[in-house]
Structure formats: C-alpha cells, structure tokens
Design an enzyme around this catalytic site. Structure first.
Site, PDB file in Angstrom:
ATOM      1  N   GLY A 263       0.972  -1.267   0.102  1.00 43.77           N
ATOM      2  CA  GLY A 263      -0.067  -0.069  -0.005  1.00 43.77           C
ATOM      3  C   GLY A 263       0.980   0.569  -0.118  1.00 43.77           C
TER       4      GLY A 263
ATOM      5  NE  ARG B 271       3.535  -1.773   8.998  1.00 41.02           N
ATOM      6  CZ  ARG B 271       3.295  -2.296   7.930  1.00 41.02           C
ATOM      7  NH1 ARG B 271       2.817  -3.115   7.627  1.00 41.02           N
ATOM      8  NH2 ARG B 271       4.447  -3.152   7.639  1.00 41.02           N
TER       9      ARG B 271
ATOM     10  CB  THR C 279      -0.972 -18.686   6.080  1.00 45.30           C
ATOM     11  OG1 THR C 279      -0.131 -18.548   4.576  1.00 45.30           O
ATOM     12  CG2 THR C 279      -1.496 -20.826   5.628  1.00 45.30           C
TER      13      THR C 279
ATOM     14  CB  CYS D 200       4.015 -13.102  -1.276  1.00 49.34           C
ATOM     15  SG  CYS D 200       4.343 -11.690  -1.273  1.00 49.34           S
TER      16      CYS D 200
HETATM   17  P1  NAD Z   1       1.526  -5.832   5.304  1.00 49.23           P
HETATM   18  O1  NAD Z   1       1.771  -6.920   6.515  1.00 49.23           O
HETATM   19  O2  NAD Z   1       3.296  -5.402   5.164  1.00 49.23           O
HETATM   20  O3  NAD Z   1       0.582  -4.591   5.478  1.00 49.23           O
HETATM   21  C1  NAD Z   1      -0.802  -4.334   5.243  1.00 49.23           C
HETATM   22  C2  NAD Z   1      -1.488  -2.798   6.247  1.00 49.23           C
HETATM   23  O4  NAD Z   1      -2.841  -3.891   6.225  1.00 49.23           O
HETATM   24  C3  NAD Z   1      -0.900  -3.057   7.735  1.00 49.23           C
HETATM   25  O5  NAD Z   1      -0.024  -2.280   8.338  1.00 49.23           O
HETATM   26  C4  NAD Z   1      -2.515  -3.071   9.031  1.00 49.23           C
HETATM   27  O6  NAD Z   1      -2.245  -2.370   9.612  1.00 49.23           O
HETATM   28  C5  NAD Z   1      -2.935  -3.148   7.300  1.00 49.23           C
HETATM   29  N1  NAD Z   1      -5.075  -3.084   7.972  1.00 49.23           N
HETATM   30  C6  NAD Z   1      -5.325  -4.926   8.249  1.00 49.23           C
HETATM   31  N2  NAD Z   1      -6.438  -4.312   8.327  1.00 49.23           N
HETATM   32  C7  NAD Z   1      -6.657  -3.476   7.912  1.00 49.23           C
HETATM   33  C8  NAD Z   1      -8.064  -2.724   7.665  1.00 49.23           C
HETATM   34  N3  NAD Z   1      -8.937  -2.775   7.965  1.00 49.23           N
HETATM   35  N4  NAD Z   1      -8.281  -0.882   7.720  1.00 49.23           N
HETATM   36  C9  NAD Z   1      -6.796  -0.452   7.392  1.00 49.23           C
HETATM   37  N5  NAD Z   1      -5.787  -0.902   7.271  1.00 49.23           N
HETATM   38  C10 NAD Z   1      -5.851  -2.523   7.651  1.00 49.23           C
HETATM   39  O7  NAD Z   1       1.089  -6.492   4.256  1.00 49.23           O
HETATM   40  P2  NAD Z   1       1.885  -6.059   2.992  1.00 49.23           P
HETATM   41  O8  NAD Z   1       3.341  -7.110   2.167  1.00 49.23           O
HETATM   42  O9  NAD Z   1       1.584  -5.055   2.387  1.00 49.23           O
HETATM   43  O10 NAD Z   1       1.266  -6.967   1.425  1.00 49.23           O
HETATM   44  C11 NAD Z   1      -0.678  -6.805   1.339  1.00 49.23           C
HETATM   45  C12 NAD Z   1      -1.156  -7.229   0.824  1.00 49.23           C
HETATM   46  O11 NAD Z   1      -0.362  -7.340  -0.490  1.00 49.23           O
HETATM   47  C13 NAD Z   1      -1.378  -9.218   1.066  1.00 49.23           C
HETATM   48  O12 NAD Z   1      -1.997  -9.431   0.309  1.00 49.23           O
HETATM   49  C14 NAD Z   1       0.272  -9.670  -0.380  1.00 49.23           C
HETATM   50  O13 NAD Z   1       0.238 -10.621  -0.332  1.00 49.23           O
HETATM   51  C15 NAD Z   1      -0.460  -8.922  -1.372  1.00 49.23           C
HETATM   52  N6  NAD Z   1       1.548  -8.773  -1.983  1.00 49.23           N
HETATM   53  C16 NAD Z   1       2.409  -8.281  -1.363  1.00 49.23           C
HETATM   54  C17 NAD Z   1       3.478  -8.187  -2.119  1.00 49.23           C
HETATM   55  C18 NAD Z   1       4.741  -8.054  -0.885  1.00 49.23           C
HETATM   56  O14 NAD Z   1       6.321  -8.013  -1.887  1.00 49.23           O
HETATM   57  N7  NAD Z   1       4.640  -7.226   0.391  1.00 49.23           N
HETATM   58  C19 NAD Z   1       3.396  -8.115  -3.445  1.00 49.23           C
HETATM   59  C20 NAD Z   1       2.307  -8.197  -3.662  1.00 49.23           C
HETATM   60  C21 NAD Z   1       1.573  -8.884  -3.353  1.00 49.23           C
HETATM   61  C1  UDX Z   2       7.465 -11.722  -4.430  1.00 47.18           C
HETATM   62  C2  UDX Z   2       7.613 -11.695  -6.250  1.00 47.18           C
HETATM   63  O1  UDX Z   2       8.570 -11.159  -7.145  1.00 47.18           O
HETATM   64  C3  UDX Z   2       6.073 -10.405  -6.681  1.00 47.18           C
HETATM   65  O2  UDX Z   2       6.183 -10.253  -7.702  1.00 47.18           O
HETATM   66  C4  UDX Z   2       5.282 -10.552  -6.015  1.00 47.18           C
HETATM   67  O3  UDX Z   2       4.715  -9.543  -6.148  1.00 47.18           O
HETATM   68  C5  UDX Z   2       5.783 -10.634  -4.119  1.00 47.18           C
HETATM   69  O4  UDX Z   2       6.743 -12.421  -3.817  1.00 47.18           O
HETATM   70  P1  UDX Z   2       8.931 -11.346  -2.977  1.00 47.18           P
HETATM   71  O5  UDX Z   2       8.752 -12.376  -1.817  1.00 47.18           O
HETATM   72  O6  UDX Z   2       9.691  -9.488  -2.930  1.00 47.18           O
HETATM   73  O7  UDX Z   2       8.546 -10.820  -4.579  1.00 47.18           O
HETATM   74  O8  UDX Z   2      11.222 -10.653  -3.479  1.00 47.18           O
HETATM   75  P2  UDX Z   2      11.700 -12.527  -4.668  1.00 47.18           P
HETATM   76  O9  UDX Z   2      12.423 -11.286  -5.652  1.00 47.18           O
HETATM   77  O10 UDX Z   2      10.951 -12.645  -5.340  1.00 47.18           O
HETATM   78  O11 UDX Z   2      12.474 -13.181  -4.265  1.00 47.18           O
HETATM   79  C6  UDX Z   2      12.083 -13.772  -3.362  1.00 47.18           C
HETATM   80  C7  UDX Z   2      12.596 -15.176  -2.539  1.00 47.18           C
HETATM   81  O12 UDX Z   2      13.552 -16.038  -3.307  1.00 47.18           O
HETATM   82  C8  UDX Z   2      13.329 -14.126  -1.778  1.00 47.18           C
HETATM   83  O13 UDX Z   2      14.185 -15.185  -0.830  1.00 47.18           O
HETATM   84  C9  UDX Z   2      14.867 -14.486  -2.861  1.00 47.18           C
HETATM   85  O14 UDX Z   2      16.214 -14.819  -2.420  1.00 47.18           O
HETATM   86  C10 UDX Z   2      14.741 -16.288  -3.283  1.00 47.18           C
HETATM   87  N1  UDX Z   2      15.594 -15.387  -4.718  1.00 47.18           N
HETATM   88  C11 UDX Z   2      14.816 -15.309  -5.667  1.00 47.18           C
HETATM   89  C12 UDX Z   2      16.676 -16.491  -5.106  1.00 47.18           C
HETATM   90  O15 UDX Z   2      16.729 -17.074  -4.242  1.00 47.18           O
HETATM   91  N2  UDX Z   2      16.862 -17.059  -6.229  1.00 47.18           N
HETATM   92  C13 UDX Z   2      16.482 -16.532  -7.283  1.00 47.18           C
HETATM   93  O16 UDX Z   2      16.926 -17.154  -8.252  1.00 47.18           O
HETATM   94  C14 UDX Z   2      15.413 -15.959  -7.044  1.00 47.18           C
END
Ligand code: NAD
Ligand code: UDX
EC number: 1.1.1.22
Length: 480
Positions: A13, A38, A90, A272
């Site tokens: 976000g 946060r 999960t 993820c």
């Molecule tokens: P995060 O835990 O960093 O952030 C989620 C936020 O939502 C928290 O700050 C929490 O306090 C807030 N929240 C929870 N309930 C709420 C509510 N009702 N109203 C307002 N705020 C609320 O999570 P994230 O890593 O940003 O991931 C968010 C989503 O995006 C997940 O579904 C995740 O799978 C997906 N996603 C994550 C990544 C990544 O790289 N982290 C990439 C792509 C997609």
């Molecule tokens: C992943 C996806 O890449 C992204 O597109 C999605 O939106 C969220 O999940 P992220 O988890 O942030 O992103 O990192 P990523 O670069 O995918 O790495 C994931 C894990 O795989 C890390 O622990 C990384 O070190 C490992 N990795 C990645 C390897 O071990 N080998 C590789 O060649 C690449």
C-alpha cells in the site's frame, strides 16, 4: 479531483500509493491504516519500511497529494476509488488452517466500506486473494450497502521488495480484472486511466475478475517453482561435481526458459511465495484436484529440504557438532535491500543450528535485534511440513546475539553462514575476518556471493551452494 483511498499502509500500500501520487498530480491519494505507529512512521523521516528510492518519492508528494492517516472512515467516505491492500496471511486455525488465506482483515475492511460509504465506489482488490474473493466481497457490500453501488476490480500487485519503486515505475504489466458488464467495464476504464498516466497502454492488461485473481497466485507459484527447480538441481550438482552456476547459465540461455530467477540459494523466503502457494494448494484441493495440489506443494517441500540440507551441511562439516561453537550469521532479511524478515530462510537455519546447540551471532544491516529475537521466538504453525516445528527454548534464546557490525559478529567464530546476498558481504575484509576466527575456519555461502577460490587462498574451508565441494567437505558424512 479524483480521490483515492488505500486501506493498508504496508509494503504494498505505501510504495504503490506513493508512486500513484507522484505520477498523477491531479489525484489526491490517502493511505489509511488501523496501526497508529505505522501511520506515524509514514508521516515521519523514518519510514516504516526500507525500500531503495522510496524516501525521495514520499518526500516529493507527502502533504501535496499524498497523505497518511488513521482516520479511515473519513477518507473512505470521501474516496472515488478504494484500494484494499490489507494483509492476507495463511489461516492458522479452523477450516483450511495451514493453507487457506485468512480473509479476516479483508472482510472487516469490506464491511467498514459498506458502513461508511455515502456515494458509489470502485473497490480495488490490491491484496493477493483466493480466486472468487471478489464474488464474496460483492455479496458483503451488496447486502450492507443501503442502495449504494460498488464495482469490484482485481488489480493484483507484482512488485518485489527491494526493487518496489523500480517495479512500480516500469512494471512488466499492470493487470486489471473486472465484471464484463457496462458498469464493470466503466470501472476498469477508470482504473486504467490512473495507470495510463505513466504505464504504456500495451502493458495494461484487462481480463475478467477470476483470471486476474488467479494470475497473481499462478505468477508467484511459477516464480517460486523456478527457485525450487534450480535448488533441486544444486543438490545434484554437489553430488556429481557439476557447478550450478554453469548449469543455470546454460539452461537459462534457452530463450524459452530465460536467465532470470535461477540463482540457487539457501531457500526462498518472503511474505508471498509460501503463503500464495499454500493458498493455491488449498484452492486446488477444494476444487477436487489433489494431483494439482500435490504438484505445487512439492515446490514448498523442496524449499524446506534446501534449508535443512544447508543446516546439515554446516553441522556435518564441523565434525558433526556445532554444540557450544560460535557461528556468525551474515544477513537475516529474506533478500537484500529490505529489512523484511517474513518467512526468511534465516529463521529456519538459525533454529536448526540452535537445535544443535550452536551459539549464534547475527549481523544484518537492516534488521533490528528486537525483530530477530521476535522471529526466532515465534512458535510457528506446522504448515504440514516439519521444519517449522522447533519452538525456541529459553536456553536457546540466550545462545543468540545480534550486532551492528560484521567483524564483531565473526570475531572468534568457528564458522560463518551467509544467508542474505547483501552487496556489502562481497567486499568485507575476509583476511581480517579469517585472522580473528577459530581454526579451521568455515565459510558457508548460502547465496553464492563470495569468490570461493579467493577465500580458499586465505585459508577458509568453503561451501557454496551447488558448487564442486571442497576436498574437506567431500570427506565428511553425506548430507541428506
Ligand atoms: P503488510 O502487513 O505490510 O501491510 C498490511 C497493512 O494493512 C498493515 O499495516 C495492517 O495494519 C493494515 N490493515 C489490516 N487491516 C486493516 C483495515 N481493516 N483497515 C486498514 N488497514 C488495515 O502487508 P503487505 O506486504 O503490504 O501485503 C499486503 C497484501 O499485498 C497481501 O495480500 C500480500 O499478499 C500482497 N502482496 C504483497 C507483496 C509484497 O512484496 N509484500 C507483493 C505483492 C502483493
Ligand atoms: C515476490 C514476487 O517476485 C513478486 O512479483 C510478488 O509481487 C511478491 O512476491 P518478493 O517476495 O518481494 O517478491 O521477492 P523475490 O525477489 O521474488 O524473492 C523471493 C525469494 O526468492 C527471496 O528469498 C529471494 O532471495 C529468493 N530468490 C529469488 C532466490 O533464491 N533465487 C532467485 O533466483 C531469486
């Protein structure tokens, strides 16, 4: 002026909305969250997440057309487009525990939107959710809406941590799924217009809702599968004398396969991959597809195997015991350029070493001691595979120390484990480190970042994942 509100100021976000604000000066963006600390951090000089380039983007827009607030209801009521980017972890209890996505946060967000909305809204699924979530959300909104119309869109996020700003500036694609009705298509167009401010039109893909939802889970499963594939090959390389870097290069040169994401490692981590594959597995099981579920589950099993194989290699190399020995751990984050430790391989490796009574000294440039202690103390849920089943005893906690200096961490150590590929680990003074260590001095490179031959010249016994084994390691008991 179009108003956007985003629920959830997390890793997705925060950066996503900051980039929308930067690229769309005519749009007012407000990111809201239930967490007071946060939001306070987003409004301070110390942002709550470390992400290269993020500070500059936030500095340019904050207070102009980018705001962070805890006043969720006010900003939801005022918005035209509401992104929901809350966490979807999960489930740890009840039906589907250990696999299914926990949609508690999502559902409460949807109910709140229905409660406070006074005008029609577009609600965008930004979080990664199971296929058909949009249908459930539509029902919640429709049954609580007091006549207000909602259009649900699926717009999954593909950014990776550590490169989030780069990924958001130049995405491979933006995916928007919507209902195939005139109202649905109008909503798709409205969101497309937002991205069109900086993303070329041919990179904005539009699909039906279910394709968009499933594509996100499928993309993460494919990416994680590549790592488990190359990691599986790394074990065979060690057994045969092949070199996984050479094999991955040769394989990746095939344009049908491609060179990226083929680095063998101690195992993938992050919030993820495991979560989304487990979710996919659960969806397959619920749809009567056990063979498909088992196929994807194997990706996680190989990842667990890779982590325990690494621990076994460390222990067996060091005369089959690390009891009382100091092991320096360089890197705790799940990858470089982030302070995020969610599902990092380092947790399982450290727990494995502690299980053999090692003393661990950890250094990571972006992870605090408090975070590391919290991660190691966490009694993880049994995700149907055994490696997480080791809660840390109070005595084990005392065996962990955390420093802000790689030289301090390695001083007097018997062995070093590199678990994150931070660039700075390539240029440490390894001669100085070697001189300060117990002998024989072991170096276990879980990321293949150091030049093993140079390290051997210094005197280290070196293990690199998937590379021909040091003669010393060959003589030690086989690792399973
Ligand atoms: P995060 O835990 O960093 O952030 C989620 C936020 O939502 C928290 O700050 C929490 O306090 C807030 N929240 C929870 N309930 C709420 C509510 N009702 N109203 C307002 N705020 C609320 O999570 P994230 O890593 O940003 O991931 C968010 C989503 O995006 C997940 O579904 C995740 O799978 C997906 N996603 C994550 C990544 C990544 O790289 N982290 C990439 C792509 C997609
Ligand atoms: C992943 C996806 O890449 C992204 O597109 C999605 O939106 C969220 O999940 P992220 O988890 O942030 O992103 O990192 P990523 O670069 O995918 O790495 C994931 C894990 O795989 C890390 O622990 C990384 O070190 C490992 N990795 C990645 C390897 O071990 N080998 C590789 O060649 C690449």
């Amino acid at each position: 002026m179009v108003k956007i509100c985003c629920l959830g100021a997390g890793y997705v976000g925060g950066p996503t909305m900051a980039v929308i604000a930067l690229k769309c000066p005519a749009i007012e963006v407000c990111v809201v969250d239930i967490s007071v600390p946060r939001i306070a951090a987003w409004n301070s000089d110390q942002l709550p997440i470390y992400e290269p380039g993020l500070d500059e983007v936030v500095k340019q827009c904050r207070g102009r057309n980018l705001f962070f607030s805890n006043d969720i209801e006010k900003h939801v009521a005022e918005a035209d487009i509401i992104f929901v980017s809350v966490n979807t972890p999960t489930k740890t209890r009840g039906l589907g525990a250990g696999k299914a996505a926990d949609l508690t946060y999502w559902e409460s967000a949807a109910r709140m939107i229905a409660d406070v909305a006074k005008s029609d809204k577009i609600v965008v699924e930004k979080s990664t959710v199971p296929v058909k979530t949009a249908e459930a959300i539509e029902k919640i909104l429709a049954h609580n809406s007091k006549g207000i119309k909602f259009q649900i869109l699926s717009n999954p996020e593909f950014l990776a941590e550590g490169t989030a700003i780069e990924d958001l500036f130049k995405p491979d694609r933006v995916l928007i799924g919507g209902r195939e009705t005139p109202e649905g298509q109008k909503a798709v167009k409205a969101l497309k217009d937002v991205y069109a401010n900086w993303v070329p039109e041919d990179r904005i893909l539009t699909t039906n809702l279910w394709s968009a939802e499933l594509s996100k889970l499928a993309a993460n499963a494919f990416l994680a599968q590549r790592i488990s594939s190359v990691n599986a090959i790394s074990a065979l390389c060690e057994a045969t004398g092949a070199n996984v870097a050479e094999v991955a290069y040769a394989v990746g040169k095939d344009s049908r396969i491609g060179p990226k994401f083929l680095n063998a490692s101690v195992g993938f981590g992050g919030s993820c991959f495991q979560k989304d594959i487990l979710n996919l597995v659960y969806i397959c099981e619920c749809n009567g597809l056990p063979e498909v579920a088992n196929y994807w589950k194997q990706v996680i099993k190989i990842n667990d195997y890779q982590k325990s194989r690494f621990v076994n290699r460390v222990v067996s190399s060091m005369f089959n015991t690390v009891s009382g020995k100091k092991i320096a751990v360089l890197g705790f984050a799940f990858k470089k350029d982030t302070g995020d430790t969610r599902e990092t391989a380092a947790i399982d490796v450290c727990k494995g070493l502690l299980g053999d009574k090692a003393k661990i000294s950890i250094y990571d440039p972006q992870v605090t001691e408090e975070q590391i202690q919290r991660d190691l103390a966490m009694n993880k849920f049994d995700w149907d595979h055994p490696i997480h089943l080791q809660p840390m005893s109070p005595t084990a906690v005392k065996q962990v120390s955390v420093t802000w200096d790689a030289y301090e961490a390695t001083k007097g150590a018997h062995g070093i484990c590199i678990l994150t590929e931070w660039d700075e680990f390539k240029t440490l003074d390894y001669k100085k480190i070697y001189d300060s260590m117990q002998k024989p001095a072991f170096l276990f490179d879980g990321r293949n970042v150091i030049d093993a031959e140079k390290m051997r010249e210094i005197g280290f016994i070196v293990y690199s994942i998937g590379k021909p084994l040091d003669p010393w390691l060959k003589d030690m008991p086989a690792v399973a």
